[in-house]
Design a protein around this motif. Sequence first.
Motif, PDB file in Angstrom:
ATOM      1  N   VAL A 112      -3.544   4.976  10.183  1.00 15.94           N
ATOM      2  CA  VAL A 112      -3.063   4.267   8.988  1.00 15.94           C
ATOM      3  C   VAL A 112      -2.042   3.206   9.386  1.00 15.94           C
ATOM      4  O   VAL A 112      -2.127   2.045   8.968  1.00 15.94           O
ATOM      5  CB  VAL A 112      -2.460   5.257   7.963  1.00 15.94           C
ATOM      6  CG1 VAL A 112      -1.781   4.520   6.825  1.00 15.94           C
ATOM      7  CG2 VAL A 112      -3.529   6.200   7.431  1.00 15.94           C
ATOM      8  N   GLN A 118       0.226   5.483   0.868  1.00 18.31           N
ATOM      9  CA  GLN A 118      -0.716   6.539   1.199  1.00 18.31           C
ATOM     10  C   GLN A 118       0.026   7.817   1.561  1.00 18.31           C
ATOM     11  O   GLN A 118       1.206   7.786   1.909  1.00 18.31           O
ATOM     12  CB  GLN A 118      -1.617   6.128   2.367  1.00 18.31           C
ATOM     13  CG  GLN A 118      -2.566   4.992   2.040  1.00 18.31           C
ATOM     14  CD  GLN A 118      -3.565   4.750   3.153  1.00 18.31           C
ATOM     15  OE1 GLN A 118      -4.050   5.680   3.800  1.00 18.31           O
ATOM     16  NE2 GLN A 118      -3.886   3.489   3.387  1.00 18.31           N
ATOM     17  N   ASP A 120       0.867  -1.178   0.000  1.00 14.61           N
ATOM     18  CA  ASP A 120       0.000   0.000   0.000  1.00 14.61           C
ATOM     19  C   ASP A 120       0.900   1.223   0.000  1.00 14.61           C
ATOM     20  O   ASP A 120       2.059   1.156   0.409  1.00 14.61           O
ATOM     21  CB  ASP A 120      -0.910   0.011   1.234  1.00 14.61           C
ATOM     22  CG  ASP A 120      -2.108   0.944   1.105  1.00 14.61           C
ATOM     23  OD1 ASP A 120      -2.251   1.598   0.051  1.00 14.61           O
ATOM     24  OD2 ASP A 120      -2.903   1.021   2.065  1.00 14.61           O
TER      25      ASP A 120
END
Length: 170
Positions: A56, A44, A42
């Motif tokens: 997160v 972000q 991922d």
Amino acid sequence: MTEQTYLNIAVLTISDTRSEETDTSGHYLVEAVTDAGHRIADKQIVVDDVYKIRAVTSAWIADENIHAIVTTGGTGFSGRDSTPEAMSVLFDKHVEGFGEVFRAISLEEIGVSTIQSRALAGLANNTVIFCVPGSTGACKTAWNNIIEKQLNSAYRPCNFVGHLTEKWTK
């Protein structure tokens, strides 16, 4: 020779000003991770807010498919820099040597300005977390000199991979 174990790594840019288009540090880390053969689990961008950073990161720590997290940004002394405060409470164990070695290497590159870096690392739920400054140069310094080696299962005498792959056997 030991075969390399490849990991799932998440990248988090912590910034009040960066967007996906201007996130050169995050993009560098994604490229470095994939060039080393690892997978991006991922990526972000989050504003420099203690609770948003923790939200997160906590989700990634709980995810058994994520073995490592590299954050960039928020490690300085300005008013909004809060990565160390956000992350350190999440660590089960602190990796004190990471910040020390980062600053030692950085001293050769940027001189005594390196004392303003609060780079840190730790382990949480068998996930290693490296928190580096927001400049692309600092990301290169950290990745090329420390992180890449510590996420390489063939690096000797030791690396973090054995600790991280314990998630697979839980």
